[in-house]
Scaffold this motif. Structure first.
Motif, short mmCIF file in Angstrom:
data_model
loop_
_atom_site.label_atom_id
_atom_site.label_comp_id
_atom_site.label_asym_id
_atom_site.label_seq_id
_atom_site.Cartn_x
_atom_site.Cartn_y
_atom_site.Cartn_z
N ALA A 86 -42.70 23.23 -7.88
CA ALA A 86 -41.86 22.16 -8.41
C ALA A 86 -40.41 22.34 -7.97
N GLY A 87 -39.94 23.59 -7.96
CA GLY A 87 -38.58 23.85 -7.53
C GLY A 87 -38.35 23.48 -6.08
N VAL A 88 -39.32 23.79 -5.21
CA VAL A 88 -39.19 23.42 -3.79
C VAL A 88 -39.15 21.91 -3.63
N GLY A 89 -40.05 21.22 -4.33
CA GLY A 89 -40.07 19.76 -4.22
C GLY A 89 -38.79 19.13 -4.73
N LEU A 90 -38.35 19.58 -5.91
CA LEU A 90 -37.12 19.01 -6.48
C LEU A 90 -35.91 19.37 -5.63
N GLY A 91 -35.87 20.60 -5.14
CA GLY A 91 -34.74 21.03 -4.32
C GLY A 91 -34.64 20.25 -3.03
N PHE A 93 -47.75 29.70 -14.14
CA PHE A 93 -46.46 29.08 -14.42
C PHE A 93 -45.44 29.39 -13.32
N THR A 94 -45.48 30.62 -12.81
CA THR A 94 -44.55 31.01 -11.75
C THR A 94 -44.80 30.21 -10.48
N VAL A 95 -46.09 30.13 -10.09
CA VAL A 95 -46.43 29.39 -8.87
C VAL A 95 -46.10 27.91 -9.01
N THR A 145 -42.37 38.26 -8.92
CA THR A 145 -42.67 38.02 -10.33
C THR A 145 -44.17 38.11 -10.59
N VAL A 146 -44.95 37.49 -9.71
CA VAL A 146 -46.42 37.55 -9.87
C VAL A 146 -46.92 38.98 -9.66
N PHE A 147 -46.39 39.64 -8.63
CA PHE A 147 -46.84 41.00 -8.34
C PHE A 147 -46.46 41.96 -9.46
N GLY A 148 -45.21 41.81 -9.99
CA GLY A 148 -44.81 42.70 -11.08
C GLY A 148 -45.67 42.49 -12.32
N GLY A 149 -45.96 41.24 -12.65
CA GLY A 149 -46.83 40.97 -13.79
C GLY A 149 -48.23 41.51 -13.58
N THR A 150 -48.71 41.45 -12.33
CA THR A 150 -50.04 41.97 -12.02
C THR A 150 -50.10 43.47 -12.23
N LEU A 151 -49.04 44.15 -11.80
CA LEU A 151 -49.00 45.61 -12.01
C LEU A 151 -48.96 45.94 -13.49
N GLY A 152 -48.26 45.09 -14.26
CA GLY A 152 -48.16 45.39 -15.68
C GLY A 152 -49.41 45.08 -16.46
N GLN A 153 -50.11 43.99 -16.11
CA GLN A 153 -51.28 43.56 -16.88
C GLN A 153 -52.58 43.74 -16.13
N ILE A 173 -35.90 28.17 -0.07
CA ILE A 173 -37.37 28.24 -0.16
C ILE A 173 -37.86 29.66 0.05
N THR A 174 -37.28 30.35 1.05
CA THR A 174 -37.71 31.72 1.35
C THR A 174 -37.39 32.67 0.20
N LEU A 175 -36.16 32.65 -0.28
CA LEU A 175 -35.76 33.60 -1.32
C LEU A 175 -36.42 33.30 -2.66
N SER A 176 -36.53 32.02 -3.02
CA SER A 176 -37.22 31.71 -4.28
C SER A 176 -38.70 32.02 -4.18
N GLY A 177 -39.28 31.88 -2.97
CA GLY A 177 -40.68 32.26 -2.78
C GLY A 177 -40.87 33.77 -2.93
#
Length: 396
Positions: A153-158, A146-148, A125-133, A115-119
């Motif tokens: 979903a990944g946390v719940g399924l995991g 989509f990332t969030v 991913t969100v921060f990098g996209g924010t810097l780019g756009q 959970i920690t590492l995927s978070g």
């Protein structure tokens, strides 16, 4: 170590990791590399270099999971940074993050680490996209969302998978423990059954050999005492029989305690042993015996069974029948052999007889897939027929 990383499941986990590697390369690394080919040279080379780096790290962790230099958690940290960098260089990297998300659960030891590492990877991913756009509405409704959503979903399924696999392993451990207990109980039951069968076998052997021998000695001793003064020759003959019976009992006792090889019937013809047994019977009782005893070559177990059947029948004749004549017929037929013993004594009601001797004979025959038939009625004598399914060869 997670529940799905138990030693017994390592091969399965390794296969899942390999399968995920193929999916990750096919749907994550390659599309990302293709997407950056039209980018400016600076971005293109940076991203291709990062993809090559993370692919190399992934190979090392997959093939050498205990590598002290690149621990799986360190690899996942590098992966999170590469996802953030790819999102910056491509102005969004939700798809690459989604495809990479299973690795955070496959290469960690506990759900908290996943959970920690995927978070952290989602945040990069969100921060990098924010810097780019920048904070544009298009980005907020696209890659960031989509990332969030993928992270949630990944946390719940995991967590669900971790709980499911944990319960499955607990059930497996419970079943394994129950199986071990059942095996121990079964082994103990087999041991008890074996001990009971051995006690029954020894009781039958003692009854058919030692007990019958001692009974003969008692009868002979009583007769010798009665004839001591009036019939010295008869007394001497009976004393000789007592001595011979005692020696035979001693030999049988040695067999039972395992200090001598199995005896009772000499190898070869059963007829010879039966004739010797009948001669002793005539000598001890004075009854008339007729016998038809062809020489049949039979295996040792069959010879012993038929001899014991004869000895028990003759003992019953001496103790209970009051007969004057006994007939013994041994005959072979295709696929088997039969032994018939008849007497002209007082007979008995078979259904009311529950003696150990008859039951022992029946069990002895049944152990060799044979049958024992006893026919008798009051005043009409007795007929004992033992049949065994063997393959005898007529001797010459």
């Amino acid at each position: 170590m997670t529940q799905w990383q138990q030693p017994g499941d390592r091969l399965t986990l390794h296969q899942i990791r390999r399968w995920n590697t193929g999916v990750w390369i096919l749907l994550g690394v390659l599309p990302t590399a293709v997407a950056v080919l039209d980018a400016p040279p600076g971005r293109k080379y940076w991203l291709l270099g990062l993809l090559a780096l993370i692919a190399l790290c992934h190979t090392v962790v997959l093939t050498r999971p205990r590598n002290p230099v690149l621990h799986p958690r360190a690899y996942l940290g590098v992966l999170a940074l590469v996802l953030g960098a790819a999102s910056y260089l491509l102005d969004g990297g939700a798809a690459f993050y989604i495809v990479s998300l299973p690795q955070f659960w496959l290469f960690t030891r506990a759900p908290r680490d996943a959970i920690t590492l995927s978070g952290a990877a989602a945040l990069f991913t969100v921060f990098g996209g924010t810097l780019g756009q920048g904070w544009s509405p298009q980005f907020l409704t696209g890659n960031a969302v989509f990332t969030v959503v993928a992270y949630a979903a990944g946390v719940g399924l995991g967590l669900w998978m971790h709980r499911f696999i944990g319960q499955s392993n607990e059930r497996q451990e419970q079943l394994t423990a129950e199986l071990a207990v059942t095996q121990e109980e079964l082994a103990a039951a087999h041991q008890r059954q074996g001990a009971a069968e051995e006690r029954e076998r020894l009781a039958r052997e003692i009854h058919d050999t030692l007990a019958q021998g001692f009974a003969s000695i008692v009868v002979l001793a009583e007769a010798a005492r009665s004839a001591a003064d009036t019939h010295p020759a008869r007394c001497a003959q009976q004393l000789t029989s007592i001595e011979q019976t005692a020696r035979e009992n001693f030999a049988e006792a040695r067999v039972l305690v395992g200090s001598a090889p199995e005896s009772g019937v000499a190898p070869g013809s059963l007829a010879t042993t039966l004739r010797r047994t009948l001669d002793r019977f005539v000598q001890d009782t004075g009854l008339t015996v007729t016998a038809e005893l062809p020489d049949l070559e039979l295996d040792q177990r069959t010879r012993v069974a038929l001899l014991r059947c004869t000895q028990e029948s003759l003992a019953n004749v001496r103790k209970h029948s009051g007969a004057g004549t006994v007939g013994v017929v041994l005959a072979g037929f295709p696929g088997g052999v039969e032994l018939e013993i008849t007497d002209d004594g007082r007979g008995f009601v078979v259904e009311e007889s529950h003696g150990f001797g008859l039951d022992g004979m029946r069990r002895r025959m049944a152990e060799l897939d044979g049958e024992l038939s006893v026919t008798s009625s009051l005043g009409d004598g007795t007929r004992v027929l033992a049949t065994l399914p063997v393959q005898p060869q007529d001797g010459s």
